[in-house]
Design an enzyme around this catalytic site. Structure first.
Site, short mmCIF file in Angstrom:
data_model
loop_
_atom_site.label_atom_id
_atom_site.label_comp_id
_atom_site.label_asym_id
_atom_site.label_seq_id
_atom_site.Cartn_x
_atom_site.Cartn_y
_atom_site.Cartn_z
N TYR A 130 0.86 -1.19 0.00
CA TYR A 130 0.00 0.00 0.00
C TYR A 130 0.90 1.24 0.00
CZ TYR A 130 -3.16 -3.61 1.87
OH TYR A 130 -3.88 -4.77 2.08
N CYS A 162 -3.88 3.59 10.51
CA CYS A 162 -4.67 4.80 10.82
C CYS A 162 -5.95 4.44 11.56
CB CYS A 162 -4.98 5.59 9.55
SG CYS A 162 -5.92 4.67 8.31
#
Length: 476
Positions: A335, A432
């Site tokens: 990612y 996150c």
């Protein structure tokens, strides 16, 4: 006591929920003192109230908005006794706006809340032993100045009740715009840029987009600033091919010091997705530059780039420390986006491979590598769970360290399976969302890895969001 909608109650706030809401308990008398030993002992059952905008330590008067059997959601009516942790928020709209849930809470207490949030998610969702997590967790990294830190903002345009064009942010859980051009988290140039655009719309009769009808022209404006470079970007998202007198607007915006890129993005779809796929430059460059440490990045309107550059350097520095690179490792960065972490790691690694499903992001990553003279990276377009096994099984590319920085939903399970199969000595997980982090760490913990170190980094002061860096090592 029967709690029902519209009841006015007084309660002391004794805890904070995961979304920043205050939590208080009402002591309710037991209906039958002979039913249980607890009731016989004269103890009262507890009724929980969730109160948005209330701060731990407050005593508040609230109005019940929605009542269930054992709990209710209530609206803050009045602070009767303020908490010692309550502060005066710098933004007058913080209660209406959905963006800053913790502005009324002292920053020290915000950090404590986020530290506990990470810990609780790892224990509750990850199933880890509390003592083990306490031994692994390091103090959260906060900011010296937790305001005006966002290098990016997207402002919607619409109309107020009098029919005037307005811009600002959506109210919580709605698409009602709270007019506010001076966000306490954004850069100071935002206000000047938005006021120029509002004057332009009024002068030339440019209509704002209306979600219900799908009519109107200007939907959003994206503003970005390179904190290191001082460069500014304005991208106007429109429901059409062009704006009337758009060059006049570009010329007016160009007068702002640092303005480097003014562009138009076309989005004519009936969708909540903000950006369309096509960008047309009106003046200057399509991209601006910013840097993290010694690495310079070129950023387009469509690029993903961390919004808090001050904390991003600390976040990536923590990831680099956890990776424990000596210059001999092969690293996979999953990612990878535009290569922010990849290029940061490449300064200490033998080789870094980046994987990202968005082709435009990989093109940016390759450009950023060339821009910085970094030659020990390779970037691949595709799903990590497809690219990794192909390179591992077909080409024999080994992973000494794997770094993952997935979106909020966490890692795909197939990606986790592939990581386990590649058997890296260390995995650095940048998250996150500590809830999905807990879920993914549970899987990795059940498949040969143990959590060695955990640290929160406060990327988003004033909000309930927090980044977490975790080091996992393969069990012997």
């Amino acid at each position: 006591m029967d709690i029902k909608k519209n009841d006015i109650l007084t309660v002391e706030i004794t805890d904070t929920g995961t979304e920043g809401e205050g939590i208080g308990k009402l002591a309710l008398p037991a209906p039958d003192a002979a039913d249980t030993e607890e009731k016989a002992g004269g103890k009262a059952a507890g009724f929980t109230l969730f109160v948005k905008d209330a701060v731990i330590g407050d005593t508040v008067q609230v109005k019940v908005m929605k009542a269930k059997k054992n709990y209710a959601y209530a609206k803050l009516e009045k602070v009767l006794v303020p908490s010692p942790f309550r502060v005066q928020p710098p933004c007058a709209f913080h209660r209406q706006c959905g963006g800053c849930q913790l502005q009324s809470l002292s920053y020290e207490k915000q950090l404590e809340f986020k530290q506990n949030k990470i810990r609780n998610n790892l224990v509750r969702i990850g199933g880890f032993d509390p003592e083990k997590i306490d031994a692994c967790m390091e103090p959260i990294i906060g900011m010296e100045d937790p305001w005006h830190y966002r290098n990016k903002a997207q402002f919607p345009f619409g109309y107020d009740k009098e029919g005037n064009v307005v811009t600002g942010f959506y109210a919580g859980r709605s698409h009602t715009i709270i007019p506010n051009a001076d966000c306490a988290l954004g850069v100071e140039e935002n206000q000047e840029i938005l006021e120029i655009i509002l004057r332009f719309m009024k002068k030339y009769g440019v209509p704002a987009y209306e979600e219900v009808s799908g009519k109107g022209l200007l939907r959003h404006v994206l503003i970005r600033k390179g904190f290191a470079s001082g460069q500014l970007m304005v991208c106007l998202i429109i429901n059409g091919k062009k704006l009337p007198e758009e060059q006049r607007l570009a010329d007016e915006l160009w007068k702002i010091p640092g303005m480097t890129s003014v562009s138009v993005n076309v989005n004519m779809e009936r969708t909540n997705v903000i950006m369309g796929k096509k960008v047309r430059v009106l003046k200057g460059e399509e991209k601006i530059e910013d840097s993290i440490g010694d690495v310079v990045f070129r950023i387009s309107p469509l690029s993903f780039y961390q919004v808090n550059p001050v904390q991003t350097r600390k976040l990536y520095g923590q990831a680099l420390e956890y990776a424990g690179l000596t210059g001999e490792e092969t690293v996979w960065d999953l990612y990878c986006g535009i290569g922010t972490i990849s290029l940061f790691l490449a300064q200490k690694a033998k080789k870094v491979y980046g994987v990202e499903i968005v082709p435009e992001a990989i093109a940016d990553a390759k450009e950023n590598a060339v821009r910085n003279g970094i030659t020990n990276t390779e970037f691949y377009v595709g799903k990590a769970e497809e690219v990794l096994p192909r390179k591992y099984e077909a080409d024999g590319v080994y992973a000494g360290v794997i770094v993952v920085d997935p979106p909020r939903k966490g890692c795909d399970e197939k990606c986790l399976e592939t990581m386990v199969r590649m058997r890296p000595g260390r995995i650095v997980y940048v998250s996150c969302d500590s809830a999905t982090l807990g879920r993914d760490l549970k899987y990795l913990g059940e498949n040969g890895y143990e959590v060695a170190r955990v640290r929160g980094v406060d990327q988003f002061p004033g909000t309930t969001h927090v980044e977490t860096v975790t080091l996992l090592v393969r069990k012997p």
